[in-house]
Design a protein around this motif. Structure first.
Motif, PDB file in Angstrom:
ATOM      1  N   ALA A  51       0.862  -1.228   0.145  1.00 16.62           N
ATOM      2  CA  ALA A  51       0.018   0.095  -0.021  1.00 16.62           C
ATOM      3  C   ALA A  51       0.748   1.252  -0.037  1.00 16.62           C
ATOM      4  O   ALA A  51       0.741   2.206  -0.666  1.00 16.62           O
ATOM      5  N   THR A  52       1.927   1.215   0.800  1.00 16.26           N
ATOM      6  CA  THR A  52       2.754   2.359   0.694  1.00 16.26           C
ATOM      7  C   THR A  52       3.488   2.542  -0.537  1.00 16.26           C
ATOM      8  O   THR A  52       3.708   3.604  -1.239  1.00 16.26           O
ATOM      9  N   LEU A  53       4.043   1.344  -1.082  1.00 19.13           N
ATOM     10  CA  LEU A  53       4.553   1.598  -2.498  1.00 19.13           C
ATOM     11  C   LEU A  53       3.750   2.271  -3.694  1.00 19.13           C
ATOM     12  O   LEU A  53       4.085   2.939  -4.397  1.00 19.13           O
ATOM     13  N   SER A  58       2.146   6.796  -6.752  1.00 17.37           N
ATOM     14  CA  SER A  58       0.955   7.686  -7.378  1.00 17.37           C
ATOM     15  C   SER A  58       1.392   9.249  -7.060  1.00 17.37           C
ATOM     16  O   SER A  58       1.229   9.826  -8.032  1.00 17.37           O
ATOM     17  N   ILE A  59       2.035   9.189  -6.026  1.00 19.30           N
ATOM     18  CA  ILE A  59       2.728  10.643  -5.918  1.00 19.30           C
ATOM     19  C   ILE A  59       3.781  10.975  -6.837  1.00 19.30           C
ATOM     20  O   ILE A  59       3.648  11.996  -7.485  1.00 19.30           O
ATOM     21  N   LEU A  60       4.701  10.103  -7.316  1.00 23.53           N
ATOM     22  CA  LEU A  60       5.704  10.275  -8.071  1.00 23.53           C
ATOM     23  C   LEU A  60       4.893  10.418  -9.544  1.00 23.53           C
ATOM     24  O   LEU A  60       5.560  11.427 -10.508  1.00 23.53           O
ATOM     25  N   THR A  61       4.319   9.649  -9.824  1.00 24.69           N
ATOM     26  CA  THR A  61       3.206  10.101 -11.212  1.00 24.69           C
ATOM     27  C   THR A  61       2.786  11.332 -11.335  1.00 24.69           C
ATOM     28  O   THR A  61       2.898  12.132 -12.257  1.00 24.69           O
ATOM     29  N   ASP A  62       2.121  11.879 -10.242  1.00 22.24           N
ATOM     30  CA  ASP A  62       1.622  13.111 -10.119  1.00 22.24           C
ATOM     31  C   ASP A  62       2.596  14.036 -10.284  1.00 22.24           C
ATOM     32  O   ASP A  62       2.329  15.126 -11.006  1.00 22.24           O
ATOM     33  N   LEU A  63       3.586  13.942  -9.489  1.00 25.37           N
ATOM     34  CA  LEU A  63       4.678  15.057  -9.579  1.00 25.37           C
ATOM     35  C   LEU A  63       5.294  15.083 -10.930  1.00 25.37           C
ATOM     36  O   LEU A  63       5.934  16.248 -11.407  1.00 25.37           O
ATOM     37  N   GLY A  64       5.588  13.890 -11.632  1.00 24.54           N
ATOM     38  CA  GLY A  64       5.985  13.780 -12.953  1.00 24.54           C
ATOM     39  C   GLY A  64       5.038  14.590 -13.745  1.00 24.54           C
ATOM     40  O   GLY A  64       5.595  15.231 -14.784  1.00 24.54           O
ATOM     41  N   ARG A  65       3.850  14.351 -13.986  1.00 24.06           N
ATOM     42  CA  ARG A  65       2.855  15.204 -14.533  1.00 24.06           C
ATOM     43  C   ARG A  65       2.892  16.634 -14.687  1.00 24.06           C
ATOM     44  O   ARG A  65       3.017  17.526 -15.483  1.00 24.06           O
TER      45      ARG A  65
END
Length: 94
Positions: A51-53, A58-65
């Motif tokens: 769940a943490t992974l 998800s956070i890294l995906t948003d930051l990348g976007r």
């Protein structure tokens, strides 16, 4: 997250005042943010609860976007015209 925030600030500066210095500042901020995100991705193998992974991914995906959106100060006219034409259609129908 701080590196991504720096991209947003640099993007804002460039949007307000286009100059070579501001363009270079944005390019540097994007490079730093992408490097920081890559470092985080490399460290994901040490995250144990699934769940943490998932949440970190998800956070890294948003930051990348967000970073990718700051790379384009002038979006194509197709992207900016579409909402306007849609709003005109709604107004014309109303």
């Amino acid at each position: 997250m701080e590196a991504t925030a720096n991209c947003i600030a640099a993007f804002g500066q460039l949007a307000v005042y286009e100059s070579e210095v501001n363009q270079k500042n944005l390019e540097n901020a994007v490079t730093q943010a992408l490097s920081a995100q890559e470092g985080c991705l490399n460290d994901l193998h040490s995250v144990s609860p699934p769940a943490t992974l998932r949440d970190i991914g998800s956070i890294l995906t948003d930051l990348g976007r967000i970073v990718s959106e700051t790379q384009n100060l002038h979006p194509s006219s197709e992207t900016t015209d579409e909402p306007l034409s849609m709003s005109r259609s709604v107004e014309e129908q109303g």
